[in-house]
Scaffold this active site. Structure first.
Site, PDB file in Angstrom:
ATOM      1  N   GLN A  83      -7.229 -18.889  26.421  1.00  0.00           N
ATOM      2  CA  GLN A  83      -6.689 -17.555  26.713  1.00  0.00           C
ATOM      3  C   GLN A  83      -7.771 -16.497  26.960  1.00  0.00           C
ATOM      4  OE1 GLN A  83      -3.898 -18.024  23.135  1.00  0.00           O
ATOM      5  NE2 GLN A  83      -2.779 -16.587  24.401  1.00  0.00           N
ATOM      6  N   HIS A 106      -5.644 -25.841  20.569  1.00  0.00           N
ATOM      7  CA  HIS A 106      -4.740 -24.703  20.750  1.00  0.00           C
ATOM      8  C   HIS A 106      -4.080 -24.837  22.133  1.00  0.00           C
ATOM      9  CE1 HIS A 106      -3.908 -20.369  19.374  1.00  0.00           C
ATOM     10  NE2 HIS A 106      -3.155 -20.567  20.446  1.00  0.00           N
ATOM     11  N   ASN A 149      -2.761 -25.931  16.487  1.00  0.00           N
ATOM     12  CA  ASN A 149      -2.023 -24.676  16.527  1.00  0.00           C
ATOM     13  C   ASN A 149      -0.586 -24.924  16.975  1.00  0.00           C
ATOM     14  OD1 ASN A 149      -1.982 -21.628  16.549  1.00  0.00           O
ATOM     15  ND2 ASN A 149      -1.272 -22.064  18.629  1.00  0.00           N
ATOM     16  N   GLU A 150       0.351 -24.536  16.150  1.00  0.00           N
ATOM     17  CA  GLU A 150       1.775 -24.528  16.499  1.00  0.00           C
ATOM     18  C   GLU A 150       2.273 -25.782  17.220  1.00  0.00           C
ATOM     19  OE1 GLU A 150       2.573 -20.876  18.606  1.00  0.00           O
ATOM     20  OE2 GLU A 150       2.257 -19.698  16.797  1.00  0.00           O
TER      21      GLU A 150
END
Ligand code: BGC
Length: 391
Positions: free
Chosen positions: A15, A110, A154-155
């Protein structure tokens, strides 16, 4: 002496860094997002080259912790070939944090995958899982002296739901079976990563960052709605922990969403640019609920997408208050990371959503800290005072 409360902010590699050309997301952006008129991540916000400036801003605001991720697609851009410069880059970032006295929280995955791994079946491939575990071992050996908290994944739920069920993110699947298989694979990968990391001499804290959804109910609601909410909460918030028992030294809670399906929305609901309601009590609920696993909690993500920074300031204060409330109840909450340090590439939403404490001019890449960064920094005194009075 008790460890200081971690007050920080987070980013992820894809990101923010830019140039993630060997990843599945890069291909997805070029092939699917750009043709529909959305942004590609491109140079993102050039955190790869400007990490020192970003960490300086964080340190100057007296934040004491930084969460970021390493990018597997940059470290192993070609199957089996590790890029020494990329490894050195992340060592440099970690070293720079240490030089500034910043606690490091490193995420190993991620959302994005190396393109070669995606082409070979992503998480559904045993071979890709093995390659990831080798990557984890490499990261452990390269970085263990510099990482304080390790987040393996992550998630996982967000990834399997958006990628395998909703066909919104790579690998663009729409299958319940594939979603379950991917979830089981990620649980297996977490368990193995946990074991691998703990074989490192200086690895202490390992966990995952879970996207917690607060499925809101109250006693006045019909029982069938309450049972349905409990069932969804089990699947979304707890199933992964059932599959990975005993492999968490801490739990990272990422909280953004309260789901009120079946219940009327409060009349004065505030929603952000993602359409998400600001509901601080949901964060308190999330922490209490996850404390059932008996390990410390860190709020690894919590943030608001808005162009109105005064809303962000309110959001931070209210959610920080909620965090303090549960800590005062005796639940071990050891940190709060705001998401995100920088305005950045918000996945399929491109650069249109601004979560950051720092604005970035994407032409000049100039950074401008927002007042909300000062507001977050002011939260530091909340726990400092408490720690002093306990001594
Ligand atoms: C993710 C971040 C994302 C944020 C806001 C979390 O699900 O970990 O990468 O930017 O939510 O959508």
């Amino acid at each position: 002496m008790s460890k200081p409360f971690l007050l920080g902010a987070g980013v992820s590699a894809h990101q923010t860094e830019g140039g993630n050309i060997m990843s599945d997301w890069w291909e997805f952006e070029e092939g699917s997002l750009v043709p529909k008129g959305s942004d590609a991540s491109g140079p993102a916000v050039d955190h790869w080259h400007r990490y020192k400036e970003d960490i300086d801003i964080l340190a100057e605001a007296h934040l004491n912790a930084f969460r970021f991720s390493v990018e597997w697609a940059k470290i192993e851009p070609v199957r089996g070939r590790y890029d020494q410069e990329a490894l050195q880059h992340y060592r440099d970032v970690l070293q720079y944090c240490k030089k500034k006295g910043i606690t490091t929280c490193l995420t190993l995955w991620h959302f994005s995958l190396p393109l070669w791994a995606a082409k070979e079946g992503g998480w559904l491939s045993r071979d890709v899982q093995q390659h990831f575990l080798h990557f984890v071992e490499t990261c452990r050996d390269e970085f263990q002296d510099l990482v304080d908290i390790w987040i393996t994944e992550n998630e996982p739920l967000v990834h399997v739901y958006d990628g395998y069920r909703k066909a919104k993110w790579p690998p663009l699947r729409r299958s319940r079976i594939a979603m379950m298989r991917a979830l089981l694979a990620l649980a297996h990968v977490h368990r193995e990563s946990y074991a691998i990391l703990h074989r490192g001499k200086s690895v202490r804290e390992v966990g995952v960052a879970m996207s917690y959804i607060h499925f809101h109910t109250n006693r006045r609601m019909p029982w069938n709605i309450r049972i349905y909410a409990a069932f969804r909460s089990y699947l979304w918030n707890h199933l992964f922990f059932m599959l990975t028992r005993g492999t968490h030294d801490m739990i990272g809670v990422n909280y953004y969403i309260t789901d009120r399906s079946g219940s009327p929305k409060p009349t004065k609901t505030k929603t952000d640019d993602m359409g998400w309601e600001s509901h601080p009590e949901g964060l308190a609920h999330a922490i209490r609920d996850m404390s059932r696993y008996g390990v410390p909690i860190i709020v690894t993500e919590n943030g608001i997408a808005t162009t109105d920074d005064t809303l962000r300031i309110d959001y931070i204060r209210e959610h920080f208050d909620a965090t303090k409330r549960v800590k005062d109840e005796g639940i071990p909450v050891n940190g709060y990371f705001y998401w995100s340090l920088l305005d950045n590439f918000e996945w399929d939403k491109g650069f249109s959503k601004q979560f950051g404490l720092i604005a970035v001019d994407r032409e000049s890449m100039e950074r401008s800290p927002k007042p909300s960064l000062v507001a977050l920094s002011a939260m530091k005194t909340v726990f400092e005072n408490k720690e002093e009075s306990q001594q």
